[in-house]
Design a protein around this motif. Structure first.
Motif, PDB file in Angstrom:
ATOM      1  N   PHE A   1     -11.879   6.268  -0.787  1.00  0.00           N
ATOM      2  CA  PHE A   1     -11.957   5.868   0.619  1.00  0.00           C
ATOM      3  C   PHE A   1     -12.464   7.024   1.488  1.00  0.00           C
ATOM      4  O   PHE A   1     -12.942   6.825   2.597  1.00  0.00           O
TER       5      PHE A   1
ATOM      6  N   TRP B   1      -0.834   7.957  -0.263  1.00  0.00           N
ATOM      7  CA  TRP B   1      -1.825   6.870  -0.290  1.00  0.00           C
ATOM      8  C   TRP B   1      -3.232   7.476  -0.356  1.00  0.00           C
ATOM      9  O   TRP B   1      -4.079   7.021  -1.137  1.00  0.00           O
TER      10      TRP B   1
ATOM     11  N   HIS C   1      -6.271   7.094  -3.195  1.00  0.00           N
ATOM     12  CA  HIS C   1      -7.463   6.343  -2.776  1.00  0.00           C
ATOM     13  C   HIS C   1      -8.562   7.306  -2.336  1.00  0.00           C
ATOM     14  O   HIS C   1      -9.139   7.169  -1.256  1.00  0.00           O
TER      15      HIS C   1
ATOM     16  N   GLU D   1       0.834  -1.210   0.000  1.00  0.00           N
ATOM     17  CA  GLU D   1       0.000   0.000   0.000  1.00  0.00           C
ATOM     18  C   GLU D   1       0.865   1.255   0.000  1.00  0.00           C
ATOM     19  O   GLU D   1       0.440   2.321  -0.419  1.00  0.00           O
TER      20      GLU D   1
END
Ligand code: SF4
Length: 472
Positions: free
Chosen positions: A342, A335, A339, A316
């Motif tokens: 999310f 990250w 993403h 990740e």
């Protein structure tokens, strides 16, 4: 060579080793013994370039038979060579300890004659400290690749933490820059230390269990008969760590972080330290670019932190198609930017693991949020009071369903420009510039009339008889 000069040389030669934190063991003081390992705030100091070190950080010897290309102590370099006598080192450590200069010892060494010969010198010094002086303070001993298991066993029974430097991230790089070392010679002691730590832990558990059982039995019969079990020194109770040099060879962050992750899993490492390559030698095998990649080192530590404390898997944090960490954005923010589906996370409801993924919310902050929201509805004001880095977190959260990022578009590039910031923690040396008033460095020349007048290493000018007796 007198002991002050030896110390100056051998402490200076040790400054390149960064694997020196003293976490992981908590041993209290004991009547008739010296020292403890409780956090006292003075067990770390900072070298001139700002790295965290544990004093007394020193080499047993800077005379080395090996020829690692990147090392200032390699055999092909000219310069003064010296080796402590074990008693000199033990007396010096105790002398500094008694003056409250240090809380413990970080001991490494060049390879004198052979790994076993060097380790025997280290063992002798540590035995004097532990057995003769009853020193209970923290000791970190660096094991030398190629040392016999029996000697490793003895060294581990005297030290709190052990480490074996991985040095370079691949066998190919070892062959190139450290041809006297092999992957096998480095990984074998790591495996041995891991096994020793586990066996010692099991033995201790068994002893505690049998002690509890016998105390319970005796308490029903005759408590006066219950004798305390003899203290058994554990094998490296603070675990093991390792260090690798970054930037001397072409391995990517992807390779380095995957290796680091494997080291944590395989050898139960407490820490993997990264050390940006510092050019100290002229050697055609070394990079021609002399820049020190401190920013890269800093990003690697951030990624390492995510894997150890934030539940991130190495895949990740980095992937093979982008094998180097982004120097403009920290790995957690990176990250998050990759993403966005999310987010946003509702701070009043999200589970702990989701809060940990929000840039600006750390481990402590996530725990405080979980506790605070039991009694309060959390909004900007409350989050700021909890110490959350709201300026970053706001783009990734909602409070009672309301997005906190304002007018900034919730898309990658807009958010990235808000999160990109110069690396602050990587400014090595900034902390060392802040000398606490009243603190002395070991090598400061004391002013006239100061407590420790005389030699450059103040303690030596007025040291105890033991120290004088031990001087060469
Ligand atoms: S073994 Fe290599 S890295 Fe260690 S002191 Fe000797 S030359 Fe330096």
């Amino acid at each position: 060579m007198d002991i002050a000069e030896k110390l100056e040389l051998l402490a200076d030669a040790a400054k390149y080793d960064v694997a020196c934190t003293s976490s992981g063991v908590d041993r209290s003081a004991q009547k008739g013994k010296l020292g403890n390992t409780s956090a006292a705030g003075i067990c770390h100091s900072f070298t001139a370039d700002g790295r965290c070190v544990t004093l007394l950080k020193v080499l047993m010897s800077n005379a080395c038979i090996y020829n690692c290309a990147y090392c200032v102590n390699r055999i092909s370099n000219e310069g003064k060579r010296t080796t402590f006598k074990p008693r000199e080192l033990a007396d010096l450590t105790i002398s500094f300890y008694r003056r409250n200069y240090i809380e413990g010892l970080f001991l490494s060494s060049g390879v004198v004659k052979s790994p076993d010969f060097t380790t025997e010198l280290m063992i002798e010094a540590l035995s004097i400290l532990r057995e003769e002086y009853g020193f209970r303070g923290y000791i970190h001993a660096k094991a030398i690749p190629g040392t016999s298991p029996e000697l490793l066993e003895r060294l581990g029974s005297l030290a709190d933490r052990m480490s074996v430097n991985l040095e370079l991230p691949s066998q190919k790089s070892l062959n190139l820059l450290a041809p006297d070392k092999s992957k096998h010679d480095i990984l074998s002691p790591m495996a041995f230390i891991k096994q020793g730590i586990e066996e010692a832990r099991d033995t201790r558990r068994l002893m505690q269990k049998s002690k509890r059982a016998s105390t319970t039995y005796l308490s029903t019969r005759n408590t006066a008969m219950a004798k305390p079990a003899r203290e058994v020194r554990q094998f490296a109770p603070a675990g093991q760590s390792t260090q690798m040099i970054i930037g001397a060879t072409p391995e990517s962050d992807y390779q380095i972080l995957n290796l680091s992750s494997a080291l944590y899993q395989t050898f139960a490492m407490k820490r993997v330290f990264f050390s940006a390559y510092l050019p100290v030698n002229q050697d055609k095998r070394l990079p021609s670019n002399n820049a020190v990649a401190l920013d890269r080192e800093h990003r690697l530590y951030q990624a390492d932190w995510l894997m150890r404390f934030y539940g991130f898997d190495v895949n990740e944090v980095i992937d093979e198609s982008n094998p180097f960490l982004d120097l403009d954005v920290d790995p957690k923010a990176n990250w998050a930017l990759n993403h966005l589906d999310f987010f946003p996370v509702e701070v009043n409801k999200a589970p702990y693991a989701s809060l940990l993924r929000v840039p600006g919310i750390g481990v402590r902050g996530a725990k405080l949020i979980i506790r605070a929201r039991k009694t309060h509805v959390l909004r900007e004001q409350e989050l700021r009071k909890l110490g959350i880095a709201y300026k970053r977190a706001q783009f990734f959260i909602t409070c009672q369903g309301k997005y906190q990022g304002g007018a900034v578009a919730f898309e990658r590039e807009a958010l990235r420009s808000r999160l990109a910031a110069p690396i602050q923690g990587g400014r090595h040396g900034s902390r060392s510039a802040k000398i606490t008033p009243g603190q002395m460095s070991l090598f400061d020349q004391p002013q006239a009339g100061a407590l420790w007048g005389g030699s450059p290493v103040g303690a030596l000018g007025s040291g105890p008889a033991a120290l004088k007796a031990g001087a060469a």
